[in-house]
Design an enzyme around this catalytic site. Sequence first.
Site, PDB file in Angstrom:
ATOM      1  N   LYS A 211     -17.955  19.211  84.719  1.00 37.21           N
ATOM      2  CA  LYS A 211     -18.369  20.624  84.736  1.00 37.21           C
ATOM      3  C   LYS A 211     -18.832  21.044  83.342  1.00 37.21           C
ATOM      4  O   LYS A 211     -19.889  21.616  83.178  1.00 37.21           O
ATOM      5  CB  LYS A 211     -17.203  21.490  85.226  1.00 37.21           C
ATOM      6  CG  LYS A 211     -17.540  22.953  85.274  1.00 37.21           C
ATOM      7  CD  LYS A 211     -16.424  23.797  85.868  1.00 37.21           C
ATOM      8  CE  LYS A 211     -16.786  25.271  85.719  1.00 37.21           C
ATOM      9  NZ  LYS A 211     -15.774  26.171  86.245  1.00 37.21           N
ATOM     10  N   GLU A 217     -12.536  12.226  77.798  1.00 30.18           N
ATOM     11  CA  GLU A 217     -12.476  10.992  78.587  1.00 30.18           C
ATOM     12  C   GLU A 217     -13.857  10.661  79.173  1.00 30.18           C
ATOM     13  O   GLU A 217     -14.350   9.538  79.076  1.00 30.18           O
ATOM     14  CB  GLU A 217     -11.479  11.134  79.754  1.00 30.18           C
ATOM     15  CG  GLU A 217     -10.028  11.230  79.334  1.00 30.18           C
ATOM     16  CD  GLU A 217      -9.568  12.652  79.034  1.00 30.18           C
ATOM     17  OE1 GLU A 217     -10.430  13.536  78.761  1.00 30.18           O
ATOM     18  OE2 GLU A 217      -8.342  12.878  79.051  1.00 30.18           O
ATOM     19  N   HIS A 390       9.803   2.703 103.619  1.00 30.99           N
ATOM     20  CA  HIS A 390      10.533   1.554 103.072  1.00 30.99           C
ATOM     21  C   HIS A 390      10.735   1.704 101.577  1.00 30.99           C
ATOM     22  O   HIS A 390      10.942   0.719 100.873  1.00 30.99           O
ATOM     23  CB  HIS A 390       9.786   0.271 103.413  1.00 30.99           C
ATOM     24  CG  HIS A 390       9.710   0.049 104.889  1.00 30.99           C
ATOM     25  ND1 HIS A 390      10.690  -0.621 105.583  1.00 30.99           N
ATOM     26  CD2 HIS A 390       8.818   0.483 105.812  1.00 30.99           C
ATOM     27  CE1 HIS A 390      10.383  -0.623 106.881  1.00 30.99           C
ATOM     28  NE2 HIS A 390       9.255   0.052 107.037  1.00 30.99           N
ATOM     29  N   LYS A 510      -4.841  18.570  74.491  1.00 32.01           N
ATOM     30  CA  LYS A 510      -6.226  18.162  74.150  1.00 32.01           C
ATOM     31  C   LYS A 510      -6.490  18.431  72.667  1.00 32.01           C
ATOM     32  O   LYS A 510      -7.061  17.600  71.958  1.00 32.01           O
ATOM     33  CB  LYS A 510      -7.239  18.995  74.957  1.00 32.01           C
ATOM     34  CG  LYS A 510      -7.412  18.616  76.399  1.00 32.01           C
ATOM     35  CD  LYS A 510      -8.605  19.403  76.983  1.00 32.01           C
ATOM     36  CE  LYS A 510      -8.620  19.395  78.491  1.00 32.01           C
ATOM     37  NZ  LYS A 510      -9.603  20.291  79.083  1.00 32.01           N
TER      38      LYS A 510
HETATM   39  O1  F6P Z   1      -7.593  18.833  83.238  1.00 31.76           O
HETATM   40  C1  F6P Z   1      -8.297  19.955  82.874  1.00 31.76           C
HETATM   41  C2  F6P Z   1      -9.659  20.025  83.476  1.00 31.76           C
HETATM   42  O2  F6P Z   1     -10.316  21.098  82.900  1.00 31.76           O
HETATM   43  C3  F6P Z   1      -9.662  20.146  84.996  1.00 31.76           C
HETATM   44  O3  F6P Z   1      -9.424  21.421  85.454  1.00 31.76           O
HETATM   45  C4  F6P Z   1     -11.003  19.605  85.328  1.00 31.76           C
HETATM   46  O4  F6P Z   1     -11.102  19.290  86.676  1.00 31.76           O
HETATM   47  C5  F6P Z   1     -11.052  18.408  84.418  1.00 31.76           C
HETATM   48  O5  F6P Z   1     -10.423  18.842  83.227  1.00 31.76           O
HETATM   49  C6  F6P Z   1     -12.411  17.849  84.131  1.00 31.76           C
HETATM   50  O6  F6P Z   1     -13.260  18.771  83.518  1.00 31.76           O
HETATM   51  P1  F6P Z   1     -14.815  18.533  83.447  1.00 31.76           P
HETATM   52  O7  F6P Z   1     -15.344  18.485  84.842  1.00 31.76           O
HETATM   53  O8  F6P Z   1     -15.357  19.715  82.689  1.00 31.76           O
HETATM   54  O9  F6P Z   1     -15.065  17.250  82.726  1.00 31.76           O
END
Ligand code: F6P
Length: 545
Positions: A211, A217, A390, A510
């Site tokens: 987003k 990451e 199990h 973060k």
């Molecule tokens: O873990 C926090 C967060 O902001 C989530 O809400 C979101 O889904 C994820 O990181 C990934 O964010 P982005 O789509 O902006 O990489």
Amino acid sequence: MTAKLPTQLTTSDAWKSLAEHYEQIKDKQLRDWFAEDAGRAETFTVDAIGLFLDYSKNRIDGETIKRLIALAESAELQPRIDAMFGGEKINITEDRAVLHTALRAPRDAKVEFEGENVVPEVHAVLDKMADFCDRITSGKWKGQTGKTIRNVVNIGIGGSDLGPVMAYEALKHYSNRDLVFRYVSNVDGTDFFEATADLDPTETLFVVSSKTFTTLETMTNARTARQWLLDGLGGDASAVAKHFVAVSTNAAKVKEFGIDTDNMFVFWDWVGGRYSMDSAIGLSTMLAIGPKNFRELLAGFHEMDTHFRTAPFDKNLPVLMGLLTVWYTNFFDAKTVAVLPYDQYLKRFPAYLQQLTMESNGKSTTLSGDRVDYDTSPIFWGEPGTNGQHSFYQLIHQGTHLIPCDFIAFANSLNPIGDHQDYLLANVIAQGEALAMGKTTKEVEGEGTDPSLVPHRVFEGNRPSNTILIDRLTPAVLGKLIALYEHSTFVQGVIWQIDSFDQWGVELGKVLAQKIIPELQSKDASLSHDGSTNQLIERYRHLKA
Ligand code: F6P
């Protein structure tokens, strides 16, 4: 916001009336409730939009439901639902609307955000996605060396990963087996390495899903992917355009990364990450199951949206499930909910629900900024049945914790083989029965059990569960199930008076990681953390090869 800020929850009449009612029924046994009322199962069942929810094995009576609904009414649940669907900025701490329901609105629907109908834009992106999928699957889209795409690697994390992975697994039966799908999320290099080790870069497409397009990451994995591609293709940077597409709300960052914005699929600020799997974030899902099945998935979501918005609360699946979670969390002091799908295809469903429920409702500050004086989100967890039986079911049956369970089962297998489905369904039905009815001392003794073993073999019972029984797992059914939990999560958040759509709790870690990265990369930067953190950094520096 139209709905007014709430008043103190635990001193409200609705809450006090539930607390009083809890005292009256807390020792009542499910065995007795069923024995006293032959119509109990029918009374506490909702059969709507293809989902059959039997919630009669809960520690409730008619009065409980009446009082829970009174609580929902006092929390102004209906106006809050209307505010969400109406595009109001109910995510108040981020000043954002919460309009994931617009993502699955039919083409001719009208959903307004700031005076504009967003549905045409939503469908324009869906059409662009469908066109792209057709080009990939027909082989019209070629990689840099002229080969067709055989491998699709989604790079994303959180809501940009969990939904796509879960849906890919859940709908594998409907997927195009000519394509290989991989999902890279963890910043651990092993994730990228293992996902790509056996792939040919000339036939690989990366879908970078984020987003914000700033997530550490995802950006790290995307850079590694670009390098991996260029290494495999002789270093010509023009290859990126043929092997990378982006899904994001942030065109500037996509461009900065080097992906042509023509190869970008947009979504909008009013879609929360964990509610985004039916936006363009679902591009890898659409590639896997095809545009038609993807639209059926969306139609399933929409059917549940309409049900949630219009069904009376006592027949409303998400409202009832949300209120039951409140009932156990706040009155029985239950700390967790187990979600137990009896379908192997739903193996990632509990993991998906963990972000949905806990990132949404793991909060301790109310909308008015006060500290809550009651518990909020329980811990959601689970595994597909029968494997869990199990493993951890021992604790659910005889342990000291009360763990409400959601069983999800399908009458018809997508892979009918011999008696497997009868055995699977016998197990799920048996588990609900065993949890509710238990086995008394008298019954155990009656079996001639050695007296010293009797206490070990007694099952207290009175352990609650919901059972959702469905015909078969289809794309539409998956959409309904996900929307069921989305809206149930919202119902809980409304009762708890929290903002279910922000996630400030992920920020601090973060920020600290950004500070620690250069400290790990330098041998001698001075450290100013607490003693334990300093020690771990120093130890890492020492061990690092
Ligand atoms: O873990 C926090 C967060 O902001 C989530 O809400 C979101 O889904 C994820 O990181 C990934 O964010 P982005 O789509 O902006 O990489």
